[in-house]
Design a protein around this motif. Structure first.
Motif, PDB file in Angstrom:
ATOM      1  N   GLY A 144       0.730  -0.808  -0.063  1.00  0.00           N
ATOM      2  CA  GLY A 144      -0.062  -0.070   0.052  1.00  0.00           C
ATOM      3  C   GLY A 144       0.683   1.322   0.281  1.00  0.00           C
ATOM      4  O   GLY A 144       0.650   2.375  -0.735  1.00  0.00           O
ATOM      5  N   ILE A 145       2.013   1.766   0.907  1.00  0.00           N
ATOM      6  CA  ILE A 145       2.968   2.592   1.326  1.00  0.00           C
ATOM      7  C   ILE A 145       3.573   2.492  -0.307  1.00  0.00           C
ATOM      8  O   ILE A 145       3.442   3.713  -0.518  1.00  0.00           O
ATOM      9  N   GLN A 146       3.288   1.777  -1.459  1.00  0.00           N
ATOM     10  CA  GLN A 146       4.125   2.030  -3.039  1.00  0.00           C
ATOM     11  C   GLN A 146       2.990   3.367  -3.955  1.00  0.00           C
ATOM     12  O   GLN A 146       3.476   3.692  -4.408  1.00  0.00           O
ATOM     13  N   LEU A 147       2.208   3.761  -2.659  1.00  0.00           N
ATOM     14  CA  LEU A 147       1.461   5.208  -3.431  1.00  0.00           C
ATOM     15  C   LEU A 147       2.276   6.017  -4.208  1.00  0.00           C
ATOM     16  O   LEU A 147       2.590   6.637  -4.823  1.00  0.00           O
ATOM     17  N   ILE A 148       2.886   5.835  -3.116  1.00  0.00           N
ATOM     18  CA  ILE A 148       4.118   7.473  -2.887  1.00  0.00           C
ATOM     19  C   ILE A 148       4.973   7.743  -4.400  1.00  0.00           C
ATOM     20  O   ILE A 148       5.220   8.702  -5.459  1.00  0.00           O
ATOM     21  N   VAL A 149       5.202   5.923  -4.695  1.00  0.00           N
ATOM     22  CA  VAL A 149       6.044   5.716  -5.987  1.00  0.00           C
ATOM     23  C   VAL A 149       5.672   5.847  -7.450  1.00  0.00           C
ATOM     24  O   VAL A 149       5.783   6.936  -8.461  1.00  0.00           O
ATOM     25  N   PHE A 150       4.155   6.215  -7.472  1.00  0.00           N
ATOM     26  CA  PHE A 150       3.316   6.918  -8.654  1.00  0.00           C
ATOM     27  C   PHE A 150       2.814   8.265  -8.849  1.00  0.00           C
ATOM     28  O   PHE A 150       2.382   8.541  -9.525  1.00  0.00           O
ATOM     29  N   VAL A 151       2.967   8.943  -7.695  1.00  0.00           N
ATOM     30  CA  VAL A 151       2.795  10.735  -7.171  1.00  0.00           C
ATOM     31  C   VAL A 151       3.586  11.790  -8.479  1.00  0.00           C
ATOM     32  O   VAL A 151       2.766  12.352  -9.056  1.00  0.00           O
ATOM     33  N   PRO A 152       4.823  11.467  -8.871  1.00  0.00           N
ATOM     34  CA  PRO A 152       5.512  12.385  -9.671  1.00  0.00           C
ATOM     35  C   PRO A 152       4.824  11.881 -10.420  1.00  0.00           C
ATOM     36  O   PRO A 152       4.837  13.002 -11.281  1.00  0.00           O
ATOM     37  N   LEU A 153       4.990  11.249 -11.267  1.00  0.00           N
ATOM     38  CA  LEU A 153       4.471  10.803 -12.558  1.00  0.00           C
ATOM     39  C   LEU A 153       3.087  11.274 -12.799  1.00  0.00           C
ATOM     40  O   LEU A 153       2.369  12.393 -13.674  1.00  0.00           O
ATOM     41  N   ALA A 154       2.343  10.705 -12.315  1.00  0.00           N
ATOM     42  CA  ALA A 154       0.999  11.458 -11.904  1.00  0.00           C
ATOM     43  C   ALA A 154       0.262  13.671 -12.026  1.00  0.00           C
ATOM     44  O   ALA A 154       0.174  14.330 -12.594  1.00  0.00           O
TER      45      ALA A 154
END
Length: 584
Positions: A144-154
């Protein structure tokens, strides 16, 4: 059927297929997601405790986690925990929703440059979805915490859509600053979004900024404040390698960079990842040459700018990760959680390679080479699909394995309060942290509730025994102080072995039945229990031999007590009584 009709039908088919990569990942999350903290998520437990007791401060939210400051993700995690009692599946679903939004933003960027209903555009968008929703990133989807890796591209894609919009210059500026701030304080490489977006904003609005330069000054000041706040009281994690490792070992650094970049199409093999990375980097070098040649052609640069920006994000992330992680060894670049970092590199090429080929077509002396160009793109599309499927398939078994391992840990942690010496955390944390599990249980964030006594009654499923779920095959003394227990289990979901096996003693005339052992390894191969199974009648083996998983345990004897075995299911929180082969 005419050529136009064929193209229309193919376009419709590709449009129908485009959502399937995302839906497939959604199914995998729903099927294999487990409600248990994993590695870095255990470090969030103090934050939840502070919030529960009303002691959480702004400083706590801004505090450093490894190299990152997870201010905005922490706010989301707190809200989700309040709504779901910290069901980590909610975080996984948020990751999926964020990537879906990113795909929508890329579609928006694409549709503003070329109509979506053309065959090429639909094929490109299908490839984007295959990259964004790749099973290669298994750890990102099930953690769940890997949500953070998708934030920069978004955030970068949001900024690029804003730059392309018809909003007023000040509105664009404020939206970009807010989005870039979210990126910076969501993950370490999120700061790169500032470095990519700022030049793009200045290029897009150069005429207006020449008249009113204070807007550019505002942007630079806002960016500088972000960087200052991020590095204020920053401490490099002591267990991370030095950046100088890349300088002293340049060959390993190059291998790490190429393996990191080519992970998505590597099938998990180092040699394949490095080779793919070399090919991809070579394509980017050719794209760079093309852009440099056309740097004065504003129309070409405007068309290519979003895809250049997205690709630069991926390449920059690869460089930074190489500098910071090469000291761990080249194999570390093959970790599936790094797939999200390589995605922008491929997405940029999906749009830039056709642009590059069209430019070559324009420079060609022949005027009748459009079929040649279309054939090249068609071959590349088919190769892309085939290689991606081959690579993705190699990562699919890991979803099931992760699911089984985390359920085992969940079962063992549930009983770790009354059996503190069992190795309960081996799949979810590097060392035992029983105290944090108890803290989660105390605030209602552990499901099912942790055991507070050795009584089997709260866990026992009604009825039983359940012969389809396993059996206790052998319970015989090996010496005066030990009894050897051997059996097999098989639960219904999957099918899978029991997440753990509970062994109990029942005394005649006593209502309570005490758990005396929690079996740590309840998934031994069938060969481990073959000798005792060989003497059993076929009627006592209600499931195929290949679907059985064995367990072995040594326990202390108890005179006058009946030994019984229970298959524990961490999903339902129930223990299912197993028949005793000796009684049949």
């Amino acid at each position: 059927m005419g050529e136009n009709d064929l193209k229309k039908r193919l376009t419709l088919l590709v449009q129908i297929l485009s959502p399937f990569p995302g839906l497939f990942i959604l199914f995998l999350i729903w099927r294999y997601g487990v409600q248990i903290p994993v590695i870095d998520q255990w470090d969030l437990v103090p934050m939840f405790l502070q919030n529960h007791h009303g002691e959480l401060t702004l400083h706590d939210l801004l505090s450093q986690a490894n190299e990152s400051r997870l201010f905005f993700p922490k706010l989301l995690f707190l809200a989700l925990a309040q709504w779901t009692d910290w069901n980590q599946k909610a975080e996984m679903l948020c990751s999926w929703a964020l990537v879906t939004a990113t795909a929508g933003l890329i579609w928006k960027l694409q549709s503003r440059r070329k109509p979506y209903n053309t065959l090429r555009s639909t094929c490109q968008f299908l490839l984007v979805n295959l990259i964004l929703f790749s099973p290669v990133g298994r750890q990102n989807w099930l953690w769940g915490i890997q949500l953070i890796v998708f934030v920069p591209l978004a955030c970068l894609c949001f900024n690029l859509v804003v730059l392309d919009s018809h909003h007023r210059v000040w509105t664009k500026l404020l939206l970009i600053c807010l989005s870039s701030t979210v990126s910076t304080f969501s993950y370490a490489n999120g700061m790169l979004v500032w470095g990519i977006t700022a030049p793009a904003y200045l290029w897009h609005n150069r005429p207006a900024l020449e008249k009113q330069p204070f807007r550019a000054i505002f942007l630079l000041m806002f960016m500088t404040f972000n960087v200052w706040l991020y590095f204020h009281d920053y401490v490099k994690p002591p267990y991370h390698p030095s950046f100088s490792a890349a300088l002293f070992h340049p060959l390993e650094a190059l291998q790490y960079f190429f393996a990191f970049t080519g992970l998505l199409f590597s099938a998990g093999l180092k040699s394949s990842a490095i080779l793919t990375g070399v090919v991809i980097f070579s394509l980017w070098v050719m794209v760079g040459v093309m852009v440099a040649a056309d740097r004065r052609n504003r129309s070409i640069i405007k068309t290519a700018l979003p895809w250049l920006a997205i690709g630069i994000l991926g390449l920059s992330s690869a460089v930074i990760t190489t500098l910071g992680r090469v000291g761990f060894g080249v194999n570390q670049a093959l970790s599936s959680r790094y797939a999200a970092f390589g995605a922008p590199v491929f997405i940029g090429l999906i749009y830039l390679v056709p642009i590059m080929l069209e430019r070559l077509h324009q420079y060609s002396p022949s005027t009748d080479n459009r079929p040649w160009l279309n054939r090249i793109l068609s071959v590349m599309f088919i190769m892309f699909i085939l290689v991606h499927i081959s690579s993705a398939r190699s990562f699919l078994p890991g979803f099931r394995q992760n699911w089984q391992d985390r359920l085992k840990s969940k079962a063992l942690i549930t009983f770790s309060g009354v059996f503190p010496n069992i190795d309960a955390f081996r799949y979810v944390y590097p060392h035992p942290i029983n105290s944090r599990a108890k803290e989660l249980d105390a605030i209602g964030y552990w499901h099912p509730k942790m055991a507070v006594s050795r009584d089997i009654t709260p866990w026992a499923a009604p009825g039983g025994p359940y012969p389809e779920r396993g059996a206790l095959l052998v319970a015989q003394p090996v010496n005066a102080r030990q009894i050897l227990c051997i059996g097999w289990t098989r639960l219904q979901q999957g099918p899978r072995a029991a997440d753990t096996v509970l062994l109990t003693y029942r005394l005649k005339g006593m209502p309570a039945e005490e758990i005396v052992a929690v079996v740590e390894h309840a998934d031994l191969p069938p060969a481990a229990i073959l000798p005792p199974m060989a003497i059993l009648p076929p009627s006592f083996l209600p499931v195929p031999y290949t679907e059985m998983r064995g367990f072995r345990a040594l326990i202390l004897p108890m005179n006058g007590a009946e030994l019984r075995a229970w298959a524990f299911d961490a999903i339902t929180g129930k223990a299912y009584l197993l028949p005793n082969a000796k009684e049949n």
